[in-house]
Scaffold this motif. Structure first.
Motif, PDB file in Angstrom:
ATOM      1  N   VAL A 173       0.800  -1.231   0.000  1.00  0.00           N
ATOM      2  CA  VAL A 173       0.000   0.000   0.000  1.00  0.00           C
ATOM      3  C   VAL A 173       0.833   1.282   0.000  1.00  0.00           C
ATOM      4  N   GLY A 174       2.151   1.144   0.090  1.00  0.00           N
ATOM      5  CA  GLY A 174       2.995   2.344   0.075  1.00  0.00           C
ATOM      6  C   GLY A 174       3.125   2.948   1.460  1.00  0.00           C
ATOM      7  N   CYS A 175       4.213   3.655   1.666  1.00  0.00           N
ATOM      8  CA  CYS A 175       4.501   4.236   2.992  1.00  0.00           C
ATOM      9  C   CYS A 175       4.050   5.681   3.078  1.00  0.00           C
ATOM     10  N   LEU A 176       3.911   6.312   1.924  1.00  0.00           N
ATOM     11  CA  LEU A 176       3.530   7.729   1.898  1.00  0.00           C
ATOM     12  C   LEU A 176       2.368   7.842   0.932  1.00  0.00           C
ATOM     13  N   SER A 177       1.228   7.276   1.329  1.00  0.00           N
ATOM     14  CA  SER A 177       0.107   7.282   0.387  1.00  0.00           C
ATOM     15  C   SER A 177      -1.197   7.806   0.962  1.00  0.00           C
TER      16      SER A 177
END
Ligand code: NA7
Length: 534
Positions: A141-145
C-alpha cells in the motif's frame, strides 16, 4: 464489476512498485493473484504525486527494478533524477511488458481483510462489492500514500480551489497570475515551489520547520556514464543492496571531529557537489550519532542557504535549525532557496506566528490574514502505518491491526505481524523502508516473501505466522537501534510526530539495508526462525 474468482492464492493491495513486482513474482511462481488498486492506473506514489516538479530524489539508474536484466538494459532514463511522468511511464511499461494489467482490478479499494482461522484464509472485501478468499494477503500500500491535511480548521470554508500535492489533478493546474499560498516545506513543497513561483503573481510560503535541502544538480544523463553502468549493472545493484541506504556510497572511515576544518570543508564541498541525498550524511562515521559532529554538516548547509538567499532576514528564516541534519527527511532541490530572491515570493515563518485557520479568502495566522486565489497543501502523509490501518484488518481471535498497533506498530522484520498469519507488509514499519532506496527494499521484500511461499509449498505448510517473541524482540531492536542515533531528536514522520495523536514510535529500521538483508537471509537460511509454520 470485474469478474474476480472467489478463491485465489494471493490478494495484493496496491499497484505501485511493490504491488506490480509482487504480482509478477508470485504469478511466475504459479500462484493465482489479484491486485486491487484504488487509482485508475498503475503507479502508486508515481500515479498520485503529479504536482509540478515532482521528481524522485534517488538517481534513476538506481531507482528502478533489477529483477530483469533485459528491462534494465533496454529502458532509457533521460535524467539523473527522473521526473514523475517518466517514472510513471516506466511503471506503465513494466505493467504492459509483463502483462500485469490482466490481474489488476482498478478503481477499487480493499476495505476489509479478515482472517478466517478455520479455513486458514483471508476474506477480502472491496468498496465495489468484491468478496474474495485468499491464502495470502500482501499489503503493498505504500509508505507515503495517505495524505495529511493541516490540522487547522476552515479548509471547507475556502472559496477558491485548493490542491494537496499528493492529489494533484491530472493535466495540471494553471495558476498564472494568481495569488497562491503554499503550506508545507517538505520534499513536495520544496520541489513544487520554484515552479509555482513561475506561474503565480504572488506566492506565499508557510514554513513550519525549515528543511535541510541539498542542491540536486539534476541534468540529462551522460550516455557514456549510462553505458558504463549498464555494462556492469549487476555490480551496481549488488553495491546498492550492500549499502546502508540502498544507494552505494563509499563507507566513511573517520569521525567528522578528527579532521581539520579545511579537510572537513573540502569533504563537504565534494559531497555537496555530487548532489546526492546520502552522500553528505555518509561523509563521516558519526554524523547521525553525535550532535557535535552533525552540527558541522548542518552549519555547512546553512552557509549554502545564506549564500543563495539575498535578503539576510529571509535567509535566517530558511536556515535549518533546531534538529540535527538528516533526522527529518532531507530534500534535494532545484532552485528552491533562490526562488525566495524573487520579489513576488514571500516566506511566512510559522515559528514566529501561528497558523490559526483557513478562511473563505485565505489563511489567518496570529499576525493577520493573507488572501489567496488558490491554496497548495504540501503537508505530507500519515506515513508508514496510515495506509495499512486505512484497511480494516482483523487477524486471529478477532484482533484488529488498529487495536494491536494503537501504541505503535509491532512487527517481525517489518514483513509479518504476530496474530496475522499469511499477511505480509511490503516495506512495513520495522524494515528500512522510507530510510532506503524504496525499489531496493521492495525487491528484497518481495523476493524474500516469494522464497518463503516456495519453502511452505515444499514443506506442505499452509500457514506462516511471526511468533510473539520474535516480534517483541525485533520491535525492541528497531527502537534500540534508533535510540543509538540522533533520529529521535526531530519531530519527523518517521516518529509519527507529524500526525496529532499518533503514537510516537520510530517506525523505520535505521540499522541499514545491508545488515537488514543479512538478518532476513539468516532467518530464511535457518528455516525461518521466529516464524511458526503449520
Ligand atoms: P513531508 O516531508 O512530511 O512535509 C510536509 C510539510 O508540511 C512539512 O514542512 C510540515 O512541517 C508541513 N506541515 C504539515 N502540517 C502542517 C501544518 N498543520 N501547518 C504547517 N505546516 C505543516 O511531506 P512531503 O510530501 O513534502 O514529502 C514526503 C516524502 O516524499 C519525502 O520525505 C520524500 O520521501 C518524498 P513540519 O516539518 O511537520 O513542521
Amino acid at each position: 464489476m470485474d469478474s474476480v474468482a472467489g478463491e485465489i492464492d494471493a490478494v495484493v493491495v496496491g499497484a505501485g512498485f511493490a504491488g506490480l513486482y509482487a504480482l509478477h513474482k508470485l504469478r511466475a511462481q504459479g500462484l493465482s493473484v489479484k491486485v486491487f488498486e484504488a487509482a485508475d492506473d498503475v503507479g502508486g506514489t508515481w500515479y498520485w504525486n503529479k504536482y509540478p516538479g515532482a521528481r524522485c530524489d534517488v538517481e534513476s539508474m538506481h531507482y528502478s527494478y533489477s529483477f530483469d536484466p533485459a528491462l534494465e538494459q533496454e529502458w532509457e532514463w533521460t535524467e539523473k533524477y527522473a521526473s514523475q511522468p517518466e517514472i510513471l511511464a516506466y511503471l506503465r511499461h513494466v505493467a504492459d511488458r509483463y502483462d500485469l494489467r490482466r490481474d489488476v482490478v482498478f478503481e477499487t479499494r480493499v476495505t476489509r481483510a479478515a482472517y478466517d482461522e478455520a479455513a486458514g484464509r483471508w476474506r477480502v472485501s472491496t468498496d465495489r462489492g468484491h468478496e474474495l478468499s485468499a491464502r495470502y494477503c500482501v499489503m503493498a500500500v505504500g509508505c507515503l500514500s495517505v495524505p495529511k491535511f493541516p490540522e487547522v480548521p476552515g479548509l471547507d470554508e475556502f472559496t477558491g480551489p485548493w490542491y494537496h500535492t499528493a492529489r494533484w489533478p491530472e493535466g495540471g493546474v494553471d495558476l498564472t497570475g494568481q495569488r497562491v499560498g503554499v503550506i508545507g516545506t517538505g520534499s513536495s513543497g520544496i520541489q513544487a515551489i520554484p515552479l509555482l513561483a513561475e506561474q503565480a503573481r504572488e506566492l506565499t510560503v508557510f514554513q513550519r520547520t525549515p528543511n535541510y535541502s541539498l542542491a540536486a544538480f539534476n541534468r540529462p544523463l551522460d550516455p557514456a556514464r549510462v553505458a558504463e553502468i549498464k555494462a556492469d549493472y549487476r555490480a551496481v545493484r549488488d553495491a546498492d543492496r550492500n549499502s546502508i541506504f540502498g544507494i552505494a556510497v563509499e563507507w566513511p572511515t573517520q569521525s567528522a571531529l578528527e579532521v581539520s576544518d579545511d579537510e572537513r570543508r573540502a569533504m563537504y564541498e565534494e559531497r555537496w557537489n555530487r548532489g546526492h541525498l546520502n552522500g553528505l550524511v555518509q561523509s563521516y562515521t558519526d554524523l547521525i550519532f553525535n550532535e557535535e559532529a552533525n552540527e558541522t554538516a548542518a552549519e555547512f548547509i546553512r552557509e549554502q542557504v545564506r549564500s543563495k538567499v539575498a535578503d539576510p532576514e529571509t535567509a535566517r528564516k530558511l536556515e535549518p535549525r533546531g534538529y540535527p541534519f538528516s533526522t527529518k527527511r532531507p530534500c534535494l532541490d532545484t532552485g528552491y532557496y533562490e526562488t525566495f530572491n524573487h520579489e513576488h515570493v514571500h516566506l511566512v515563518d510559522l515559528r514566529e506566528e501561528d497558523l490559526v485557520e483557513i478562511t473563505a479568502t485565505g489563511v489567518r495566522t496570529t499576525a493577520g490574514e493573507y488572501e489567496f486565489d488558490s491554496l497548495v497543501l504540501a503537508t505530507g502523509f500519515d506515513a508508514m502505518t496510515g495506509a495499512l490501518l486505512a484497511v480494516d484488518i482483523t487477524g486471529r481471535d478477532g484482533v484488529t491491526l488498529r487495536d494491536k498497533w494503537r501504541d505503535g506498530p509491532q512487527s517481525y522484520l517489518g514483513i509479518a505481524v504476530s496474530g496475522f498469519p499469511n499477511l505480509f507488509t511490503i516495506t512495513g514499519p520495522g524494515s528500512p523502508s522510507v530510510l532506503s532506496n524504496m525499489v531496493v527494499s521492495i525487491e528484497q521484500h518481495v523476493d524474500w516473501i516469494s522464497d518463503l511461499v516456495a519453502h511452505m509449498d515444499r514443506h506442505g505448510s499452509a500457514v506462516v505466522e511471526a511468533t510473539e517473541t520474535a516480534e517483541k524482540e525485533w520491535t525492541a531492536h528497531v527502537r534500540e537501534v534508533s535510540e543509538m542515533t540522533l533520529f529521535p531528536k526531530a519531530d519527523s514522520y518517521y516518529l509519527g510526530a507529524n500526525v496529532p495523536g499518533k503514537a510516537r514510535v520510530f517506525m523505520p529500521y535505521v540499522g541499514g539495508v545491508a545488515p537488514y538483508r543479512q538478518k532476513c537471509d539468516s532467518v530464511a537460511e535457518a528455516g525461518y526462525t521466529g516464524f511458526d509454520l503449520r
